[in-house]
Design a protein around this motif. Structure first.
Motif, PDB file in Angstrom:
ATOM      1  N   HIS A   8      -5.030   5.959   6.252  1.00 32.04           N
ATOM      2  CA  HIS A   8      -6.240   5.242   6.708  1.00 32.04           C
ATOM      3  C   HIS A   8      -6.036   4.571   8.062  1.00 32.04           C
ATOM      4  O   HIS A   8      -6.821   3.687   8.420  1.00 32.04           O
ATOM      5  CB  HIS A   8      -6.674   4.222   5.652  1.00 32.04           C
ATOM      6  CG  HIS A   8      -5.727   3.069   5.496  1.00 32.04           C
ATOM      7  ND1 HIS A   8      -6.129   1.759   5.515  1.00 32.04           N
ATOM      8  CD2 HIS A   8      -4.380   3.041   5.322  1.00 32.04           C
ATOM      9  CE1 HIS A   8      -5.069   0.964   5.356  1.00 32.04           C
ATOM     10  NE2 HIS A   8      -4.010   1.722   5.229  1.00 32.04           N
ATOM     11  N   HIS A   9      -4.997   4.973   8.802  1.00 30.02           N
ATOM     12  CA  HIS A   9      -4.788   4.374  10.124  1.00 30.02           C
ATOM     13  C   HIS A   9      -5.712   5.015  11.151  1.00 30.02           C
ATOM     14  O   HIS A   9      -5.798   6.239  11.231  1.00 30.02           O
ATOM     15  CB  HIS A   9      -3.333   4.536  10.565  1.00 30.02           C
ATOM     16  CG  HIS A   9      -2.390   3.676   9.791  1.00 30.02           C
ATOM     17  ND1 HIS A   9      -1.819   4.089   8.615  1.00 30.02           N
ATOM     18  CD2 HIS A   9      -1.950   2.417  10.015  1.00 30.02           C
ATOM     19  CE1 HIS A   9      -1.047   3.109   8.146  1.00 30.02           C
ATOM     20  NE2 HIS A   9      -1.116   2.089   8.978  1.00 30.02           N
ATOM     21  N   THR A  35      -4.644   3.026   1.930  1.00 29.40           N
ATOM     22  CA  THR A  35      -4.389   4.405   1.510  1.00 29.40           C
ATOM     23  C   THR A  35      -4.621   4.515  -0.005  1.00 29.40           C
ATOM     24  O   THR A  35      -5.085   5.537  -0.498  1.00 29.40           O
ATOM     25  CB  THR A  35      -2.956   4.816   1.894  1.00 29.40           C
ATOM     26  OG1 THR A  35      -2.869   4.836   3.322  1.00 29.40           O
ATOM     27  CG2 THR A  35      -2.598   6.195   1.355  1.00 29.40           C
ATOM     28  N   ASP A  67      -3.296  -4.650   1.237  1.00 29.42           N
ATOM     29  CA  ASP A  67      -3.834  -4.248   2.543  1.00 29.42           C
ATOM     30  C   ASP A  67      -5.113  -4.993   2.927  1.00 29.42           C
ATOM     31  O   ASP A  67      -5.464  -5.045   4.107  1.00 29.42           O
ATOM     32  CB  ASP A  67      -4.079  -2.731   2.600  1.00 29.42           C
ATOM     33  CG  ASP A  67      -2.922  -2.003   3.284  1.00 29.42           C
ATOM     34  OD1 ASP A  67      -1.802  -2.548   3.295  1.00 29.42           O
ATOM     35  OD2 ASP A  67      -3.142  -0.899   3.821  1.00 29.42           O
ATOM     36  N   ASP A  69       0.837  -1.203   0.000  1.00 29.08           N
ATOM     37  CA  ASP A  69       0.000   0.000   0.000  1.00 29.08           C
ATOM     38  C   ASP A  69       0.873   1.256   0.000  1.00 29.08           C
ATOM     39  O   ASP A  69       0.609   2.201  -0.751  1.00 29.08           O
ATOM     40  CB  ASP A  69      -0.911  -0.027   1.234  1.00 29.08           C
ATOM     41  CG  ASP A  69      -1.939   1.079   1.240  1.00 29.08           C
ATOM     42  OD1 ASP A  69      -2.325   1.543   0.144  1.00 29.08           O
ATOM     43  OD2 ASP A  69      -2.370   1.472   2.346  1.00 29.08           O
ATOM     44  N   ASP A  90       0.167   6.865   3.962  1.00 26.13           N
ATOM     45  CA  ASP A  90       0.071   5.635   4.768  1.00 26.13           C
ATOM     46  C   ASP A  90       0.852   5.750   6.082  1.00 26.13           C
ATOM     47  O   ASP A  90       1.318   4.741   6.603  1.00 26.13           O
ATOM     48  CB  ASP A  90       0.576   4.437   3.927  1.00 26.13           C
ATOM     49  CG  ASP A  90      -0.022   3.101   4.384  1.00 26.13           C
ATOM     50  OD1 ASP A  90      -1.204   3.083   4.779  1.00 26.13           O
ATOM     51  OD2 ASP A  90       0.696   2.087   4.353  1.00 26.13           O
TER      52      ASP A  90
HETATM   53 MN    MN Z   1      -2.022   0.896   4.391  1.00 23.27          MN
END
Ligand code: MN
Length: 339
Positions: free
Chosen positions: A114-115, A134, A164, A32, A89
């Protein structure tokens, strides 16, 4: 749910306005991180921007087939001030490593991520913890910057999504992930070509490493946690390195009854990188956070010092306690009290 459109539009306009852009992603980059960076870099270059792609670590062998993969540099350009430093990311700046954390050659800081642990630390943020990768968010940005993006860009986005989501095995696979992946196939991505490159181009030494690692399997007394250890000695014996440990943690998780699996990867004599994987019952992002790490609900990591034995005992106890607390919460009486 697609990410908030106003955040996407804001990121698009920030990218349009910048002339020089430094794109950076996290240490030990995954599919990713690499795919997202390359897809965005190619798009921005097509628009005439000057782009530098930074990562502290080299591109792992299974991702070197990706279009433009040789463009990454591990040198931060000196005496240069970029209009925009864009982190992809990364849940925090330090995930890029020490060098970039201490770098000041940029006018604006952006982050696409996207965490769930990302606290919107940048000046311009496009954060969506619901996105599987991401790369899903990169698709939204790239599509707006250049609706006619190439098959090469599509391969990079597709690879970010399949890696991912564990090839759409994981709970983060949403209708949107399938939809975007489908659009990439529409643009000429060959899924079997990508799968062969990413998953079926292993060096024999990796299977030898796997053989050593499986012998270290330990299962917690309650059978709900399991772990394996990778030592530096194993790397020497088999001619491998940390790159070859990718996905090994999935083996202990594949055991029936195991809720949480983890892998200890020896970094130094008494220092280990831990990778956690959950089946869904235990939130390993918060587990990792207790040890100073972070990540996603079902995949997270942290660093710990001590002997492997002590670390395993500590983590097994922690997981057993988390599962006990959770079981207590979900008894009918407790559930009735909440609702
Ligand atoms: Mn990721």
């Amino acid at each position: 749910m697609p990410a908030d459109v106003s955040h996407i539009e804001q990121m698009v306009s920030v990218c349009r306005d910048a002339r020089t852009i430094l794109i950076a992603t996290h240490v030990n980059p995954d599919g990713d991180a690499i795919g997202s960076s390359l897809a965005l870099a190619e798009t921005l270059e097509k628009l005439g921007k000057k782009v530098v792609l930074y990562d502290r670590d080299p591109v792992p062998y299974m991702f070197t087939f990706l279009p433009l993969a040789d463009r990454f540099t591990s040198q931060v350009p000196e005496n240069e001030t970029f209009d925009l430093l864009l982190l992809l990311d990364c849940s925090e700046l330090s995930r890029t490593g020490d060098v970039l954390t201490n770098f000041s050659g940029y006018r604006q800081l952006g982050c696409i991520d996207h965490h769930v642990t990302n606290d919107h630390f940048a000046q311009v943020n496009l954060i969506d913890a619901e996105a599987s990768a991401t790369a899903e968010l990169i698709y939204e940005v790239v599509f707006r910057l250049d609706p006619d993006f190439s098959r090469e860009v599509a391969v990079n986005i597709y690879t970010g999504i399949i890696t991912d989501t564990g090839s759409f095995h994981y709970a983060n696979s949403t209708p949107r992930s399938f939809e975007i992946a489908g659009k990439m196939v529409d643009r000429g991505v060959d899924p079997w070509m990508v799968a062969q490159q990413v998953y079926e181009s292993e060096p024999a030494s990796r299977l030898q490493l796997l053989g050593c690692v499986l012998q270290t399997l330990q299962i917690a007394p309650d059978g709900k946690a399991a772990c394996v250890v990778v030592t530096r000695e194993m790397y020497e014996q088999t001619g491998t390195n940390a790159e070859h440990t990718d996905r090994l943690v999935n083996y202990p998780r594949s055991i029936a009854g195991v809720e949480v699996a983890f892998l200890l990867r020896q970094e130094d004599e008494q220092s280990f990188k831990l990778s956690f994987r959950s089946r869904g019952k235990v939130d390993v992002a918060s587990l990792a956070q207790e040890f100073g790490g972070g990540g996603h609900k079902n995949a997270a990591g942290c660093y710990l010092t001590g002997t492997a034995e002590d670390i395993i005992r500590l983590v097994f106890e922690k997981i057993a306690r988390l599962l006990r607390d959770q079981d207590a919460e979900t008894t009918p009486l407790a559930a009735g009290a909440v609702h």
